[in-house]
Design a protein around this motif. Structure first.
Motif, PDB file in Angstrom:
ATOM      1  N   SER A  50       0.823  -1.222   0.000  1.00 14.03           N
ATOM      2  CA  SER A  50       0.000   0.000   0.000  1.00 14.03           C
ATOM      3  C   SER A  50       0.847   1.258   0.000  1.00 14.03           C
ATOM      4  CB  SER A  50      -0.906   0.033   1.232  1.00 14.03           C
ATOM      5  OG  SER A  50      -1.628  -1.147   1.345  1.00 14.03           O
ATOM      6  N   ILE A  51       2.003   1.197   0.685  1.00 18.05           N
ATOM      7  CA  ILE A  51       2.793   2.431   0.745  1.00 18.05           C
ATOM      8  C   ILE A  51       3.850   2.485  -0.352  1.00 18.05           C
ATOM      9  CG2 ILE A  51       2.399   2.892   3.202  1.00 18.05           C
ATOM     10  CD1 ILE A  51       5.074   1.641   3.818  1.00 18.05           C
ATOM     11  N   THR A  52       3.951   1.433  -1.171  1.00 17.30           N
ATOM     12  CA  THR A  52       4.948   1.487  -2.241  1.00 17.30           C
ATOM     13  C   THR A  52       4.322   1.456  -3.634  1.00 17.30           C
ATOM     14  OG1 THR A  52       5.222  -0.897  -2.000  1.00 17.30           O
ATOM     15  CG2 THR A  52       6.875   0.494  -0.957  1.00 17.30           C
ATOM     16  N   GLU A  53       2.963   1.443  -3.706  1.00 20.01           N
ATOM     17  CA  GLU A  53       2.371   1.472  -5.056  1.00 20.01           C
ATOM     18  C   GLU A  53       2.613   2.854  -5.672  1.00 20.01           C
ATOM     19  OE1 GLU A  53      -1.012   2.790  -5.908  1.00 20.01           O
ATOM     20  OE2 GLU A  53      -1.600   3.554  -3.941  1.00 20.01           O
ATOM     21  N   PRO A  54       2.636   2.948  -7.021  1.00 19.74           N
ATOM     22  CA  PRO A  54       3.089   4.180  -7.695  1.00 19.74           C
ATOM     23  C   PRO A  54       2.363   5.453  -7.236  1.00 19.74           C
ATOM     24  CG  PRO A  54       2.754   2.418  -9.290  1.00 19.74           C
ATOM     25  CD  PRO A  54       2.317   1.871  -7.972  1.00 19.74           C
ATOM     26  N   ASP A  55       1.030   5.385  -7.050  1.00 17.79           N
ATOM     27  CA  ASP A  55       0.319   6.597  -6.640  1.00 17.79           C
ATOM     28  C   ASP A  55       0.714   7.046  -5.234  1.00 17.79           C
ATOM     29  OD1 ASP A  55      -0.972   6.872  -9.018  1.00 17.79           O
ATOM     30  OD2 ASP A  55      -2.805   5.840  -8.370  1.00 17.79           O
ATOM     31  N   ALA A  56       0.969   6.066  -4.346  1.00 18.72           N
ATOM     32  CA  ALA A  56       1.401   6.412  -2.994  1.00 18.72           C
ATOM     33  C   ALA A  56       2.782   7.058  -3.045  1.00 18.72           C
ATOM     34  CB  ALA A  56       1.423   5.169  -2.106  1.00 18.72           C
ATOM     35  N   ILE A  57       3.675   6.466  -3.853  1.00 21.50           N
ATOM     36  CA  ILE A  57       5.026   7.028  -3.993  1.00 21.50           C
ATOM     37  C   ILE A  57       4.947   8.453  -4.553  1.00 21.50           C
ATOM     38  CG2 ILE A  57       7.213   6.807  -5.250  1.00 21.50           C
ATOM     39  CD1 ILE A  57       7.080   4.712  -3.162  1.00 21.50           C
ATOM     40  N   ALA A  58       4.081   8.642  -5.562  1.00 24.62           N
ATOM     41  CA  ALA A  58       3.925   9.981  -6.143  1.00 24.62           C
ATOM     42  C   ALA A  58       3.440  10.962  -5.085  1.00 24.62           C
ATOM     43  CB  ALA A  58       2.950   9.927  -7.320  1.00 24.62           C
ATOM     44  N   ALA A  59       2.496  10.509  -4.229  1.00 21.46           N
ATOM     45  CA  ALA A  59       1.970  11.389  -3.176  1.00 21.46           C
ATOM     46  C   ALA A  59       3.065  11.733  -2.168  1.00 21.46           C
ATOM     47  CB  ALA A  59       0.792  10.718  -2.468  1.00 21.46           C
ATOM     48  N   ILE A  60       3.869  10.733  -1.812  1.00 23.48           N
ATOM     49  CA  ILE A  60       4.961  10.985  -0.854  1.00 23.48           C
ATOM     50  C   ILE A  60       5.970  11.969  -1.456  1.00 23.48           C
ATOM     51  CG2 ILE A  60       6.910   9.924   0.363  1.00 23.48           C
ATOM     52  CD1 ILE A  60       5.178   7.346   0.537  1.00 23.48           C
ATOM     53  N   PRO A 230      -2.033  13.343   2.631  1.00 22.82           N
ATOM     54  CA  PRO A 230      -3.382  13.367   3.218  1.00 22.82           C
ATOM     55  C   PRO A 230      -4.487  13.240   2.155  1.00 22.82           C
ATOM     56  CG  PRO A 230      -2.037  15.127   4.116  1.00 22.82           C
ATOM     57  CD  PRO A 230      -1.264  14.536   2.991  1.00 22.82           C
ATOM     58  N   LEU A 231      -4.276  13.831   0.978  1.00 24.73           N
ATOM     59  CA  LEU A 231      -5.290  13.731  -0.085  1.00 24.73           C
ATOM     60  C   LEU A 231      -5.352  12.310  -0.628  1.00 24.73           C
ATOM     61  CD1 LEU A 231      -4.660  17.042  -2.042  1.00 24.73           C
ATOM     62  CD2 LEU A 231      -6.390  16.577  -0.320  1.00 24.73           C
ATOM     63  N   HIS A 232      -4.195  11.655  -0.676  1.00 22.57           N
ATOM     64  CA  HIS A 232      -4.154  10.265  -1.121  1.00 22.57           C
ATOM     65  C   HIS A 232      -4.946   9.390  -0.141  1.00 22.57           C
ATOM     66  CE1 HIS A 232      -2.715   6.954  -3.472  1.00 22.57           C
ATOM     67  NE2 HIS A 232      -2.126   6.388  -2.444  1.00 22.57           N
ATOM     68  N   VAL A 233      -4.808   9.678   1.151  1.00 23.03           N
ATOM     69  CA  VAL A 233      -5.585   8.962   2.169  1.00 23.03           C
ATOM     70  C   VAL A 233      -7.080   9.148   1.901  1.00 23.03           C
ATOM     71  CG1 VAL A 233      -6.197   8.926   4.628  1.00 23.03           C
ATOM     72  CG2 VAL A 233      -3.801   9.109   3.956  1.00 23.03           C
ATOM     73  N   GLU A 234      -7.463  10.396   1.602  1.00 23.56           N
ATOM     74  CA  GLU A 234      -8.878  10.687   1.357  1.00 23.56           C
ATOM     75  C   GLU A 234      -9.401   9.888   0.158  1.00 23.56           C
ATOM     76  OE1 GLU A 234      -9.711  14.466  -0.319  1.00 23.56           O
ATOM     77  OE2 GLU A 234     -11.845  14.422   0.214  1.00 23.56           O
ATOM     78  N   ILE A 235      -8.611   9.868  -0.923  1.00 23.35           N
ATOM     79  CA  ILE A 235      -9.047   9.155  -2.130  1.00 23.35           C
ATOM     80  C   ILE A 235      -9.215   7.661  -1.847  1.00 23.35           C
ATOM     81  CG2 ILE A 235      -8.325   8.434  -4.441  1.00 23.35           C
ATOM     82  CD1 ILE A 235      -7.142  11.182  -4.854  1.00 23.35           C
ATOM     83  N   LEU A 236      -8.218   7.063  -1.196  1.00 25.27           N
ATOM     84  CA  LEU A 236      -8.284   5.632  -0.875  1.00 25.27           C
ATOM     85  C   LEU A 236      -9.490   5.330   0.010  1.00 25.27           C
ATOM     86  CD1 LEU A 236      -4.512   4.945  -0.109  1.00 25.27           C
ATOM     87  CD2 LEU A 236      -5.779   4.195  -2.136  1.00 25.27           C
ATOM     88  N   TYR A 237      -9.704   6.195   1.006  1.00 19.92           N
ATOM     89  CA  TYR A 237     -10.808   5.994   1.936  1.00 19.92           C
ATOM     90  C   TYR A 237     -12.143   6.087   1.198  1.00 19.92           C
ATOM     91  CZ  TYR A 237     -13.193   6.168   6.451  1.00 19.92           C
ATOM     92  OH  TYR A 237     -13.978   5.884   7.537  1.00 19.92           O
ATOM     93  N   GLY A 238     -12.230   7.037   0.278  1.00 17.00           N
ATOM     94  CA  GLY A 238     -13.452   7.204  -0.504  1.00 17.00           C
ATOM     95  C   GLY A 238     -13.734   6.007  -1.411  1.00 17.00           C
ATOM     96  N   GLU A 239     -12.674   5.281  -1.760  1.00 19.81           N
ATOM     97  CA  GLU A 239     -12.846   4.086  -2.603  1.00 19.81           C
ATOM     98  C   GLU A 239     -12.962   2.824  -1.753  1.00 19.81           C
ATOM     99  OE1 GLU A 239      -9.380   4.400  -5.033  1.00 19.81           O
ATOM    100  OE2 GLU A 239     -10.325   5.817  -6.427  1.00 19.81           O
ATOM    101  N   TYR A 240     -13.186   3.007  -0.466  1.00 20.78           N
ATOM    102  CA  TYR A 240     -13.338   1.897   0.495  1.00 20.78           C
ATOM    103  C   TYR A 240     -12.104   1.014   0.567  1.00 20.78           C
ATOM    104  CZ  TYR A 240     -18.126   3.447   0.322  1.00 20.78           C
ATOM    105  OH  TYR A 240     -19.239   4.234   0.376  1.00 20.78           O
ATOM    106  N   LEU A 241     -10.928   1.551   0.183  1.00 20.43           N
ATOM    107  CA  LEU A 241      -9.678   0.801   0.341  1.00 20.43           C
ATOM    108  C   LEU A 241      -9.104   1.160   1.715  1.00 20.43           C
ATOM    109  CD1 LEU A 241      -8.329   1.490  -3.244  1.00 20.43           C
ATOM    110  CD2 LEU A 241      -9.229  -0.680  -2.381  1.00 20.43           C
ATOM    111  N   PHE A 242      -9.812   0.691   2.762  1.00 17.77           N
ATOM    112  CA  PHE A 242      -9.502   1.146   4.111  1.00 17.77           C
ATOM    113  C   PHE A 242      -8.086   0.779   4.550  1.00 17.77           C
ATOM    114  CE2 PHE A 242     -14.263   0.806   4.589  1.00 17.77           C
ATOM    115  CZ  PHE A 242     -14.443   2.162   4.412  1.00 17.77           C
ATOM    116  N   THR A 243      -7.670  -0.459   4.266  1.00 16.94           N
ATOM    117  CA  THR A 243      -6.343  -0.877   4.715  1.00 16.94           C
ATOM    118  C   THR A 243      -5.262   0.012   4.107  1.00 16.94           C
ATOM    119  OG1 THR A 243      -7.176  -3.123   4.822  1.00 16.94           O
ATOM    120  CG2 THR A 243      -4.799  -2.850   4.941  1.00 16.94           C
TER     121      THR A 243
END
Lengths: 278, 276
Positions: A50-60, A230-243
């Motif tokens: 979850s923390i190494t997928e491309p979108d997460a890396i881009a957000a970091i 934080p915005l990446h967290v919001e997007i994931l949460y909105g897509e029910y990808l809670f973990t």
């Protein structure tokens, strides 16, 4: 020292201590616990993915870029302003202090709104910007501006009281002994304020990485492009990808914990007054 | 006496730091906020009124002010207890508890929002306990209050704590030795001297709650007329490119902020003069 409190009834301490611990457990300890428990609910493998997928890396990466630009700028601003306010008496000083503190009081959403009104498509400079093909809102510059606004008071607020307390005798002596202005600043002033300055920088850093409201308004939420952590967290949460959402959130939570530990450490180093926490 | 900008000083750097500070504040704070107020002039009073008096917007103002007020009252009560405990009693782990009080300042609001939503949802750690009792917190108005209590928690504690720590115990002892009960001493001697700090903490906590966005939108159901806060109205209007509507609502929020700031300053000036 505690024995002299026989003045108060015996049942008071257990009652107040119990209330304090229960209240803080519900509102502080449980939120901390739930972040890590949810993040690791599906094991370390999913957490790591979850923390190494491309979108997460881009957000970091975007978050780090924002921090690398805003924190140094606000540090220079904070030090210059603290010098001005602590070392000189001048007209309009009170007004200047109010202006410096203002971003701290304004709602984050309004902090975003004001930059949309300046640089958005229907904003004051919107037409000119689109003519010249410059994007500020819904792009990285807007995110940087909004973060700069929100975090601008942090360093200044932290070191103004320190510099005021130390007065200007030491600087005046240094100058009398022939030091130049810059020498006086680097060798006399800076060592005196270094811990407060360090804490101001840490606090700006935490807020710059974690800012949500202001950044949410100007970002446009373009996945992998204009999403900070934080915005990446919001997007994931909105897509029910809670973990996944909690996994990225756990990184920000670790940052918050490190900030608190450093605050306690610096307070211990200074060995006296509490630092401003906000 | 001749008018002068500043008192003379041997220290250098006045011009440099004044110029830099003023430029920075003007570009980053003054012009953007001025732009907002100027944008409002694009509206006539009737248009402004139509935006603000729209029932959906009015409902959000009621919720934002109401929930912020309830949360600030809860924080006033528990904040005093926490501040008292931390400054008067010794217990195991006190240092850690004390440091943890600042967590709401350090934890990003979005993280706080999803964490609180997870705890208070019907299958969450606390939500599951409350559900059999028919109490729903997450995705209701109560959820908004819970998020605001979290956000405002440190303000009362951190403004009151130093005052309790510095409070002269002689006053309490004098009062007790003159025959006052503990409760009389607390309500007549201690509480009045804590009042300015309590009020300041209350106002700071209220002001912060009013503008809060990040933590609330995750724990609230964000339903128009029911659980939609003012900052969310602004965000929604902006996403529909209704700049004028967003500006009108934003201006009212900004003015409310100024009023609270003014009150906080007034409390502090009043208490300073009183103590002199």
């Amino acid at each position: 020292m505690q024995t002299e409190h026989r003045l108060e009834p015996r049942w008071l301490k257990p009652l107040l201590l119990g209330t304090t611990l229960l209240f803080l457990a519900i509102f502080l300890a449980l939120p901390l616990g739930v972040v890590f428990s949810e993040a690791l609910a599906k094991g370390w493998k999913v957490y790591w993915a979850s923390i190494t997928e491309p979108d997460a890396i881009a957000a970091i990466k975007l978050t780090l870029l924002v921090v690398l630009i805003t924190v140094p700028l606000n540090t220079v601003f904070g030090v210059a302003t603290a010098w001005l306010i602590a070392k000189f008496e001048f007209r309009g000083k009170g007004l200047l202090i109010t202006l410096i503190d203002l971003p701290f009081a304004v709602s984050p959403v309004i902090a975003g709104l004001i930059f949309v009104l300046l640089f958005g498509s229907q904003g004051w400079f919107g037409a000119w910007l689109s003519e010249h093909d410059i994007r500020i809102v819904f792009a990285t510059p807007g995110i940087i501006l909004a973060t700069l606004f929100i975090t601008s008071p942090f360093v200044a607020r932290e070191i103004i009281p320190l510099m005021q307390e130390q007065g200007k005798d030491e600087e005046e002596s240094a100058l009398t002994l022939g030091a130049s202005g810059w020498q006086t600043f680097w060798k006399v002033t800076l060592p005196n304020i270094k811990w407060g300055l360090l804490y101001g920088v840490i606090l700006s850093n935490a807020r710059a990485m974690g800012e949500f409201g202001a950044v949410a308004v100007v970002s446009g939420h373009i996945r992998g492009m204009t999403t900070t952590m934080p915005l990446h967290v919001e997007i994931l949460y909105g897509e029910y990808l809670f973990t996944a959402a909690f996994a990225v959130a756990s990184l920000l939570t670790l940052l918050a914990l490190v900030t608190l530990v450093l605050k306690s450490f610096i307070e211990w180093r200074i060995g006296k007054k509490r630092l401003l926490a906000h | 006496m001749k008018w002068q900008l500043r008192k003379p000083s041997v220290l250098p750097g006045f011009g440099l730091t004044l110029g830099f500070s003023l430029t920075y504040v003007t570009l980053l704070v003054l012009i953007p906020l001025g732009g907002l107020l100027l944008y409002t002039t694009k509206l006539s009073w009737n248009e402004f009124g139509a935006v603000i008096l729209d029932p959906r917007v009015l409902a959000s103002f009621k919720l934002s002010f109401g929930a912020s007020l309830i949360a600030a009252v809860i924080n006033l009560f528990f904040g005093l207890i926490v501040a008292w405990t931390l400054s008067r009693y010794n217990f195991f782990g006190k240092k850690i508890v004390d440091a943890l009080v600042d967590l709401p300042f350090a934890l990003p609001t979005a993280v706080a929002g999803i964490a609180l939503a997870a705890i208070f949802a019907s299958n969450g750690w606390i939500g599951a306990l409350l559900e059999p009792l028919g109490i729903q917190i997450a995705y209701s108005r109560a959820g908004v209050v819970v998020a605001l209590v979290f956000i405002g928690l440190p303000f009362v504690v951190r403004t009151v704590q130093p005052v309790i720590e510095e409070f002269e115990k002689e006053f309490e002892e004098a009062s007790t030795s003159l025959g006052a009960s503990w409760w009389q001493t607390f309500s007549r001697v201690i509480l009045p001297s804590l009042m300015p700090a309590l009020l300041t903490g209350f106002a700071l906590s209220f002001a912060r709650a009013l503008g809060e966005y990040g933590s609330i939108i995750f724990i609230s159901s964000n339903m128009p007329f029911v659980s939609e806060i003012v900052p969310l109205i602004i965000v929604t209007k902006l996403s529909q490119f209704d700049y004028v509507g967003a500006t009108a609502v934003g201006t009212v929020m900004l003015l409310a902020t100024f009023v609270i700031l003014f009150l906080i300053n007034a409390i502090q000036i009043y208490s300073r003069e009183k103590s002199l």
